[in-house]
Design a protein around this motif. Structure first.
Motif, short mmCIF file in Angstrom:
data_model
loop_
_atom_site.label_atom_id
_atom_site.label_comp_id
_atom_site.label_asym_id
_atom_site.label_seq_id
_atom_site.Cartn_x
_atom_site.Cartn_y
_atom_site.Cartn_z
N PRO A 195 0.87 -0.89 -0.27
CA PRO A 195 -0.32 0.22 0.24
C PRO A 195 1.38 1.89 0.12
O PRO A 195 2.38 1.47 0.16
N PHE A 196 0.45 2.09 -0.36
CA PHE A 196 0.84 3.77 -0.42
C PHE A 196 0.35 5.13 0.28
O PHE A 196 -1.27 4.77 -0.22
N ASP A 197 0.78 5.25 1.03
CA ASP A 197 0.50 6.44 1.87
C ASP A 197 0.30 7.94 0.84
O ASP A 197 -0.83 8.84 1.65
N VAL A 198 0.76 7.80 0.19
CA VAL A 198 0.18 9.15 -1.11
C VAL A 198 0.35 8.21 -2.42
O VAL A 198 1.27 8.11 -2.66
N ILE A 199 -0.32 8.92 -3.09
CA ILE A 199 -0.21 9.15 -5.30
C ILE A 199 -0.59 10.41 -5.11
O ILE A 199 -1.27 10.83 -4.79
N LEU A 200 0.55 10.27 -6.31
CA LEU A 200 0.03 12.02 -7.48
C LEU A 200 -0.46 11.26 -8.17
O LEU A 200 0.38 10.46 -9.56
N GLU A 201 -0.99 11.63 -8.68
CA GLU A 201 -1.82 11.47 -9.87
C GLU A 201 -1.67 12.63 -11.46
O GLU A 201 -2.17 13.18 -10.88
N LEU A 202 -0.97 11.99 -11.81
CA LEU A 202 -0.82 12.50 -12.62
C LEU A 202 -1.16 11.96 -13.97
O LEU A 202 -1.16 13.15 -15.69
N GLY A 219 -4.27 6.87 3.73
CA GLY A 219 -4.55 7.11 2.50
C GLY A 219 -4.28 8.48 1.71
O GLY A 219 -5.67 8.58 2.03
N ARG A 220 -4.02 9.17 0.90
CA ARG A 220 -3.64 10.63 0.31
C ARG A 220 -3.67 10.39 -1.02
O ARG A 220 -3.04 9.60 -1.23
N ILE A 221 -4.66 10.24 -1.53
CA ILE A 221 -4.83 10.72 -3.16
C ILE A 221 -4.26 12.49 -3.62
O ILE A 221 -5.57 12.95 -3.29
N THR A 222 -3.37 12.71 -4.26
CA THR A 222 -4.21 14.20 -4.85
C THR A 222 -3.95 14.42 -6.68
O THR A 222 -3.02 13.90 -7.22
N VAL A 223 -4.95 14.54 -6.93
CA VAL A 223 -4.76 14.66 -8.99
C VAL A 223 -4.59 15.96 -9.32
O VAL A 223 -5.80 16.60 -8.52
N SER A 245 -8.17 10.11 1.35
CA SER A 245 -8.94 11.44 0.87
C SER A 245 -8.41 11.40 -0.97
O SER A 245 -7.41 11.18 -0.47
N ILE A 246 -9.64 12.44 -1.25
CA ILE A 246 -9.09 12.98 -2.44
C ILE A 246 -8.84 14.38 -2.44
O ILE A 246 -10.07 14.42 -2.25
N HIS A 247 -7.54 14.69 -3.21
CA HIS A 247 -8.07 16.28 -3.15
C HIS A 247 -6.72 16.11 -4.70
O HIS A 247 -6.89 15.61 -5.81
#
Length: 314
Positions: A195-202, A219-223, A245-247
């Motif tokens: 698992p990942f704590d932070v995912i940067l979605e590009l 965990g947090r996803i930032t789009v 959460s998703i940002h």
């Protein structure tokens, strides 16, 4: 002054009146300006500059020397080496920038590197640290790790003590991306490495479901990129189970106060990494201003690692 100018979705190098700095603003003699995906969209008429920025001169980042100060501007002196993000107008010989969004060019960086630094590193730091709160020891996944923001995020994550992973579709680029400090994986089956704590979605919406499934608890996803699509189904139950959460975030249209905060965060937390040599600006290619059309072609051709930068002036 000369500036790259969009006319009917075509690029031209045209003469424009020299801009004059207003209150709190600085006139910058631009030495280099990086290209970004937003420039490609603006050229096609899909991403207009925010109000107050030139609508026909692209360019979201620049580096150069302070040429003149507007009324009340006192943070910089003439001749200072500065860089920063702008709403538009960066791909010109002169540009007006508010003094609060400018940053000093770190010692040791040449103009080409400095011109390709502000947009991608500000975007990466804001998304990964300010928005998602990445901490030392956490696991970061960057989708689209070969791009400018991707390589910036990997380097910042590694320098800050995180364990970094990156998906890279082009197999020819994976080894080079790994050199920035990431475990590089193919986009297919990336969840097996979580698992990942932070995912940067590009990349965009196609990754959403698997991103949620690959999250660690809390965990947090930032789009910040949706080039592959903007719409997807979301299993809210899966998100709730992860307390995830998703940002979503963009940078260009933010008001001055918020852009100034990102510049101060960069000065505090990112520029020291350049001064120590812990991170660098990878440059795929640079072109003189009168070859802007060729630079745009190089950007859109794909298969590059790092920035495409216009070199402006001597």
């Amino acid at each position: 002054m000369r500036a790259v100018t969009i006319r009917d979705q075509e690029l031209h190098l045209l003469e424009h009146p020299d801009p004059e700095p207003g209150t709190g603003e600085v006139l910058v003699r631009v030495r280099a300006a990086g290209l970004n995906g937003a420039d490609m969209l603006q050229r096609r008429g899909f991403y207009p500059a925010p109000p107050g920025s030139p609508q026909d001169i692209p360019g979201l980042e620049l580096a150069g020397e302070v040429a003149a100060l507007g009324p009340g501007a006192e943070r910089w002196g003439e001749g200072d080496r500065v860089m920063g993000i702008v709403g538009g107008g960066g791909q010109a010989e002169l540009a007006v920038v508010h003094e609060r969004v400018l940053m000093p060019v770190p010692d040791g960086l040449d103009w080409i590197e400095a011109g390709g630094l502000p947009e991608v590193f500000t975007t990466a730091h804001d998304a990964v640290f300010t928005q998602a709160g990445l901490m030392a020891g956490e696991r970061l996944l960057v989708h689209g790790g070969a791009g400018g923001v991707g390589t910036a995020a990997i380097q910042l994550g590694r320098a800050s003590g995180a364990r970094c992973f990156a998906t890279v579709r082009n197999a020819d680029l994976r080894e080079a991306v790994a050199d920035f400090g990431a475990t590089v994986i193919a986009p297919e089956g990336f969840g097996d490495h979580g698992p990942f704590d932070v995912i940067l979605e590009l990349v965009g919406a196609p990754n959403l479901a698997d991103n949620v499934n690959a999250l660690a608890i809390d965990g947090r996803i930032t789009v910040i990129g949706i080039g592959a699509g903007a719409t997807a189904e979301l299993n809210l139950g899966a998100l709730m189970a992860k307390r995830g959460s998703i940002h979503g975030s963009t940078l260009r249209a933010r008001p001055l106060e918020e852009k100034a905060l990102t510049a101060r965060a960069m000065e505090r937390s990112v520029l020291p990494f350049f001064e120590s040599g812990a991170v660098r600006v990878p440059v795929a290619a640079n072109y003189p201003l009168d070859q802007a059309a060729e630079a745009y072609e190089r950007f859109t051709a794909g298969g590059k690692l790092g920035k495409v930068v216009l070199e402006i002036g001597a």
